[in-house]
Design a protein around this motif. Structure first.
Motif, PDB file in Angstrom:
ATOM      1  N   ARG A  32      99.890  36.069 -24.597  1.00  7.03           N
ATOM      2  CA  ARG A  32      99.191  35.843 -25.869  1.00  7.03           C
ATOM      3  C   ARG A  32      98.436  37.097 -26.320  1.00  7.03           C
ATOM      4  O   ARG A  32      98.211  37.310 -27.516  1.00  7.03           O
ATOM      5  N   ALA A  33      98.040  37.899 -25.345  1.00 13.19           N
ATOM      6  CA  ALA A  33      97.290  39.114 -25.687  1.00 13.19           C
ATOM      7  C   ALA A  33      98.213  40.255 -26.088  1.00 13.19           C
ATOM      8  O   ALA A  33      97.761  41.373 -26.338  1.00 13.19           O
TER       9      ALA A  33
ATOM     10  N   PRO B 149      88.740  45.851 -26.421  1.00 13.85           N
ATOM     11  CA  PRO B 149      87.983  45.581 -27.656  1.00 13.85           C
ATOM     12  C   PRO B 149      86.734  46.461 -27.697  1.00 13.85           C
ATOM     13  O   PRO B 149      86.060  46.636 -26.693  1.00 13.85           O
TER      14      PRO B 149
ATOM     15  N   ALA C 239      91.118  29.869 -24.765  1.00 12.69           N
ATOM     16  CA  ALA C 239      90.374  30.872 -25.527  1.00 12.69           C
ATOM     17  C   ALA C 239      91.097  31.199 -26.827  1.00 12.69           C
ATOM     18  O   ALA C 239      92.324  31.226 -26.881  1.00 12.69           O
ATOM     19  N   GLU C 240      90.296  31.408 -27.852  1.00 10.89           N
ATOM     20  CA  GLU C 240      90.894  31.813 -29.120  1.00 10.89           C
ATOM     21  C   GLU C 240      91.362  33.261 -29.020  1.00 10.89           C
ATOM     22  O   GLU C 240      92.479  33.595 -29.399  1.00 10.89           O
ATOM     23  N   ASP C 241      90.471  34.087 -28.491  1.00 11.80           N
ATOM     24  CA  ASP C 241      90.807  35.506 -28.367  1.00 11.80           C
ATOM     25  C   ASP C 241      91.232  35.802 -26.938  1.00 11.80           C
ATOM     26  O   ASP C 241      90.396  35.843 -26.029  1.00 11.80           O
ATOM     27  N   PRO C 242      92.532  36.010 -26.685  1.00 10.27           N
ATOM     28  CA  PRO C 242      93.024  36.214 -25.318  1.00 10.27           C
ATOM     29  C   PRO C 242      92.399  37.434 -24.650  1.00 10.27           C
ATOM     30  O   PRO C 242      92.041  37.376 -23.474  1.00 10.27           O
ATOM     31  N   ALA C 243      92.259  38.514 -25.403  1.00  9.46           N
ATOM     32  CA  ALA C 243      91.701  39.729 -24.814  1.00  9.46           C
ATOM     33  C   ALA C 243      90.275  39.488 -24.333  1.00  9.46           C
ATOM     34  O   ALA C 243      89.879  39.918 -23.234  1.00  9.46           O
ATOM     35  N   GLN C 244      89.558  38.744 -25.125  1.00 13.25           N
ATOM     36  CA  GLN C 244      88.184  38.434 -24.737  1.00 13.25           C
ATOM     37  C   GLN C 244      88.165  37.512 -23.520  1.00 13.25           C
ATOM     38  O   GLN C 244      87.303  37.635 -22.646  1.00 13.25           O
ATOM     39  N   ALA C 245      89.122  36.605 -23.452  1.00 10.76           N
ATOM     40  CA  ALA C 245      89.215  35.709 -22.298  1.00 10.76           C
ATOM     41  C   ALA C 245      89.503  36.498 -21.022  1.00 10.76           C
ATOM     42  O   ALA C 245      88.985  36.176 -19.950  1.00 10.76           O
TER      43      ALA C 245
ATOM     44  N   THR D 260      98.158  34.029 -20.675  1.00  8.26           N
ATOM     45  CA  THR D 260      97.143  34.686 -21.495  1.00  8.26           C
ATOM     46  C   THR D 260      97.528  36.127 -21.808  1.00  8.26           C
ATOM     47  O   THR D 260      97.303  36.622 -22.910  1.00  8.26           O
TER      48      THR D 260
ATOM     49  N   GLU E 278      88.629  39.622 -20.483  1.00  2.00           N
ATOM     50  CA  GLU E 278      87.344  40.252 -20.163  1.00  2.00           C
ATOM     51  C   GLU E 278      86.453  39.274 -19.415  1.00  2.00           C
ATOM     52  O   GLU E 278      85.855  39.595 -18.379  1.00  2.00           O
TER      53      GLU E 278
END
Lengths: 189, 189
Positions: free
Chosen positions: B137-138, B188, B77-83, B134, B85
């Motif tokens: 990364r976040a 987010p 995932a590009e966006d760890p926080a979104q991953a 992850t 979620e």
DNA sequence: TCAAGTGTTTACCGATTGGTACAATGACTT
DNA sequence: AAGTCATTGTACCAATCGGTAAACACTTGA
């Protein structure tokens, strides 16, 4: 009273370990006779209801142990924070630092779970309720008590499964320590 | 390729539900033939190794699903926080909001756990490792990543057992939500 | 001493277990 | 049309399942 009760108690303790290790369906009468040293006749003398009654006796015994050693201590402790400490220590000890499974969880994760639904429900809801009440007495915000208790009781079960699956008993203690810090933001010095 | 593979895949999906519901030892061949509609001949044609191979196939299938749908998503995932979620949403969906058990946990809590030790270990350690990476990364502090990942992966298992034992699937979602806030201190908007 | 429990051993029961053997089926090639 | 081969139904197997029955020993209070 003394001897037969004592012997029955010994049998129950052995039965508990067998069920823990092999699950309900994986525990056969021949395995029980082997591990307990008792023939079928003796077993059915103590437990006329057979395997199901044996498991019920074991679950009842475990529930009683937790009630007297964990839940009661939570309820009647003068210092709630200290009672929480004691709970985590008692749990860590009972589950042998992550090397022993919880029979309640084992049954819950088996096909026999509906046969013992009442016992399972009682065990977990009692624990949750008493823990939540103690958390509140320890100063936890009221709205936080129930969810936190739920997280802790569940977290303990999950940590046991994780420890066994990873073949790393230490995982249990690590999770346990984290859960403890969660309900003791200001641990007693 | 297509038909036999597709059919085998259907069988595996059915087998998974049977094992989930009845455990490994509680799943008999007669139960399998009944639920799948396949006779022993067909079953042993697909799985010459019998029940053990069936369970292995199911565990392999589950592991593959998590690898592609959960673990890979975490890794790439590009966006760890979104991953993160997405992981919680995917897990909530996969376990049907707490109404479905995790077969890995079911096996781990059964007497058959040593027979599938490699599969169990792989599943949980992969999940823990990918989740920890992850989290880092976040922006999670490095020393916190592994313990937190451990807590989450274990917490999910425990929440499933708790939900089933309390006969309250909602408990799963509640614990899941708490675990999510734990790794997304700044969710987010 | 004797009967009445309290345990225990042993043999046995029908049912079900996981697994095998094999003949019949059916679709697809050649 | 013949042959090939994946697939399936059925009968069967020894072993084990959970449970029963009854004869047997041991303790115990009267």
């Amino acid at each position: 009273m003394s001897r037969i009760v004592a012997e029955r108690q010994d049998v129950i303790a052995t039965l508990a370990e067998i069920f823990r290790e092999h699950g309900y369906d994986g525990t056969s009468l021949s395995l029980i006779t082997e591990k307990t040293g008792l023939g079928k006749g003796s077993l059915y003398h103590f437990f006329p209801g057979g395997k199901e009654e044996m498991a019920e006796a074991v679950l009842g015994d475990i529930a009683a142990w937790f009630r007297t050693h964990i839940f009661e201590a939570l309820r009647h402790a003068e210092d709630p924070a200290q009672a929480l400490e004691a709970m985590f220590a008692g749990v860590d000890n009972y589950f042998r630092q992550g090397r022993r499974l919880c029979l309640m969880g084992v049954i819950a994760a088996s096909g026999a779970h509906d046969r013992f639904a009442r016992e399972l429900n009682g065990y977990f809801s009692d624990w949750r309720a008493d823990l939540a009440a103690t958390l509140e007495r320890a100063g936890t915000p009221k709205a936080e008590c129930n969810p936190l208790a739920e997280e802790i009781v569940g977290g303990i079960q999950g940590a046991l499964i994780l420890a066994r699956s990873l073949d790393d008993p230490g995982a249990f203690g690590r999770v346990l320590a984290r859960l403890k810090t969660r309900c003791l933001p200001f641990p007693p010095n």
